[in-house]
Design a protein around this motif. Sequence first.
Motif, short mmCIF file in Angstrom:
data_model
loop_
_atom_site.label_atom_id
_atom_site.label_comp_id
_atom_site.label_asym_id
_atom_site.label_seq_id
_atom_site.Cartn_x
_atom_site.Cartn_y
_atom_site.Cartn_z
N LEU A 67 -43.81 53.34 -10.16
CA LEU A 67 -42.35 53.27 -10.07
C LEU A 67 -41.89 54.40 -9.17
O LEU A 67 -42.14 55.57 -9.45
CB LEU A 67 -41.73 53.41 -11.47
CG LEU A 67 -40.22 53.42 -11.53
CD1 LEU A 67 -39.65 52.07 -11.06
CD2 LEU A 67 -39.76 53.72 -12.95
N ARG A 68 -41.24 54.05 -8.09
CA ARG A 68 -40.75 55.07 -7.17
C ARG A 68 -39.28 55.35 -7.48
O ARG A 68 -38.44 54.45 -7.47
CB ARG A 68 -40.90 54.59 -5.73
CG ARG A 68 -42.34 54.59 -5.26
CD ARG A 68 -42.46 53.99 -3.87
NE ARG A 68 -43.75 54.09 -3.26
CZ ARG A 68 -44.89 53.56 -3.71
NH1 ARG A 68 -44.91 52.92 -4.85
NH2 ARG A 68 -46.02 53.68 -3.04
N ASN A 93 -35.40 60.64 -11.04
CA ASN A 93 -36.47 61.24 -11.82
C ASN A 93 -35.93 62.35 -12.72
O ASN A 93 -36.33 62.48 -13.88
CB ASN A 93 -37.57 61.77 -10.90
CG ASN A 93 -38.79 62.20 -11.68
OD1 ASN A 93 -39.33 61.43 -12.46
ND2 ASN A 93 -39.20 63.43 -11.47
N HIS A 94 -35.01 63.14 -12.20
CA HIS A 94 -34.38 64.20 -13.00
C HIS A 94 -33.62 63.60 -14.18
O HIS A 94 -33.71 64.10 -15.31
CB HIS A 94 -33.45 65.03 -12.12
CG HIS A 94 -32.75 66.12 -12.84
ND1 HIS A 94 -33.39 67.24 -13.32
CD2 HIS A 94 -31.45 66.26 -13.19
CE1 HIS A 94 -32.52 68.01 -13.94
NE2 HIS A 94 -31.33 67.43 -13.87
N HIS A 95 -32.88 62.53 -13.93
CA HIS A 95 -32.14 61.86 -15.01
C HIS A 95 -33.11 61.32 -16.06
O HIS A 95 -32.85 61.43 -17.27
CB HIS A 95 -31.29 60.72 -14.46
CG HIS A 95 -30.13 61.18 -13.65
ND1 HIS A 95 -29.45 60.33 -12.80
CD2 HIS A 95 -29.53 62.39 -13.51
CE1 HIS A 95 -28.49 61.00 -12.20
NE2 HIS A 95 -28.52 62.25 -12.61
N LEU A 96 -34.20 60.73 -15.61
CA LEU A 96 -35.20 60.21 -16.53
C LEU A 96 -35.83 61.33 -17.36
O LEU A 96 -36.02 61.19 -18.56
CB LEU A 96 -36.27 59.43 -15.76
CG LEU A 96 -37.35 58.73 -16.58
CD1 LEU A 96 -36.73 57.77 -17.61
CD2 LEU A 96 -38.30 57.99 -15.65
N MET A 98 -38.51 53.88 -20.06
CA MET A 98 -38.47 52.76 -19.12
C MET A 98 -38.75 51.45 -19.84
O MET A 98 -38.10 50.44 -19.55
CB MET A 98 -39.47 52.98 -17.98
CG MET A 98 -39.14 54.17 -17.09
SD MET A 98 -37.45 54.12 -16.40
CE MET A 98 -37.54 52.66 -15.40
N ARG A 99 -39.68 51.43 -20.79
CA ARG A 99 -39.95 50.20 -21.53
C ARG A 99 -38.73 49.78 -22.35
O ARG A 99 -38.39 48.59 -22.43
CB ARG A 99 -41.17 50.37 -22.44
CG ARG A 99 -42.48 50.31 -21.70
CD ARG A 99 -43.66 50.09 -22.64
NE ARG A 99 -43.60 50.91 -23.83
CZ ARG A 99 -44.26 52.06 -24.01
NH1 ARG A 99 -45.03 52.52 -23.05
NH2 ARG A 99 -44.15 52.72 -25.13
N LEU A 100 -38.06 50.77 -22.97
CA LEU A 100 -36.87 50.46 -23.75
C LEU A 100 -35.74 49.94 -22.86
O LEU A 100 -35.00 49.02 -23.24
CB LEU A 100 -36.40 51.69 -24.53
CG LEU A 100 -37.30 52.12 -25.69
CD1 LEU A 100 -36.87 53.49 -26.21
CD2 LEU A 100 -37.27 51.09 -26.79
N ALA A 101 -35.61 50.51 -21.67
CA ALA A 101 -34.59 50.05 -20.73
C ALA A 101 -34.85 48.60 -20.32
O ALA A 101 -33.93 47.79 -20.22
CB ALA A 101 -34.54 50.97 -19.51
N LEU A 102 -36.11 48.29 -20.09
CA LEU A 102 -36.48 46.92 -19.73
C LEU A 102 -36.17 45.96 -20.87
O LEU A 102 -35.59 44.89 -20.66
CB LEU A 102 -37.97 46.85 -19.37
CG LEU A 102 -38.54 45.46 -19.12
CD1 LEU A 102 -37.83 44.79 -17.95
CD2 LEU A 102 -40.03 45.54 -18.88
N ARG A 109 -38.71 61.25 -26.26
CA ARG A 109 -39.59 60.13 -25.93
C ARG A 109 -40.26 60.42 -24.60
O ARG A 109 -39.82 61.27 -23.83
CB ARG A 109 -38.80 58.83 -25.80
CG ARG A 109 -38.03 58.43 -27.03
CD ARG A 109 -37.19 57.19 -26.73
NE ARG A 109 -36.29 56.85 -27.80
CZ ARG A 109 -36.57 56.01 -28.80
NH1 ARG A 109 -37.76 55.45 -28.86
NH2 ARG A 109 -35.69 55.76 -29.73
N SER A 110 -41.30 59.67 -24.31
CA SER A 110 -41.94 59.79 -23.00
C SER A 110 -41.11 59.04 -21.97
O SER A 110 -40.31 58.15 -22.31
CB SER A 110 -43.36 59.20 -23.04
OG SER A 110 -43.30 57.79 -23.20
N LYS A 111 -41.30 59.38 -20.72
CA LYS A 111 -40.60 58.68 -19.66
C LYS A 111 -41.01 57.21 -19.65
O LYS A 111 -40.18 56.32 -19.41
CB LYS A 111 -40.90 59.34 -18.31
CG LYS A 111 -40.25 60.71 -18.19
CD LYS A 111 -40.76 61.57 -17.05
CE LYS A 111 -40.71 61.02 -15.71
NZ LYS A 111 -41.02 61.98 -14.64
#
Length: 68
Positions: free
Chosen positions: A5-6, A12-15, A30-34, A24-26
């Motif tokens: 993921l680019r 990236n800072h927001h994440l 991302m999985r939760l956002a999906l 949580r892990s990054k």
Amino acid sequence: MAMTLRLTDEENHHLDELAAAEGRSKQEIMRLALADRWGRLQKEQQLGEVLSRVLPRYRGLLERIGTA
């Protein structure tokens, strides 16, 4: 399945901040956002299906209400 993921530096800072704030892990963020976006899409599609069945049935009534 692995994926790259680019992100921009700002994204990236927001994440990073979101992951730290939620403990949580990054990857999990991302999985939760999906999952959240997928759920919204499913609801939108269901609503579209319901409206396509209901609106024609009540079109005349809705048009009368709209001009009242």
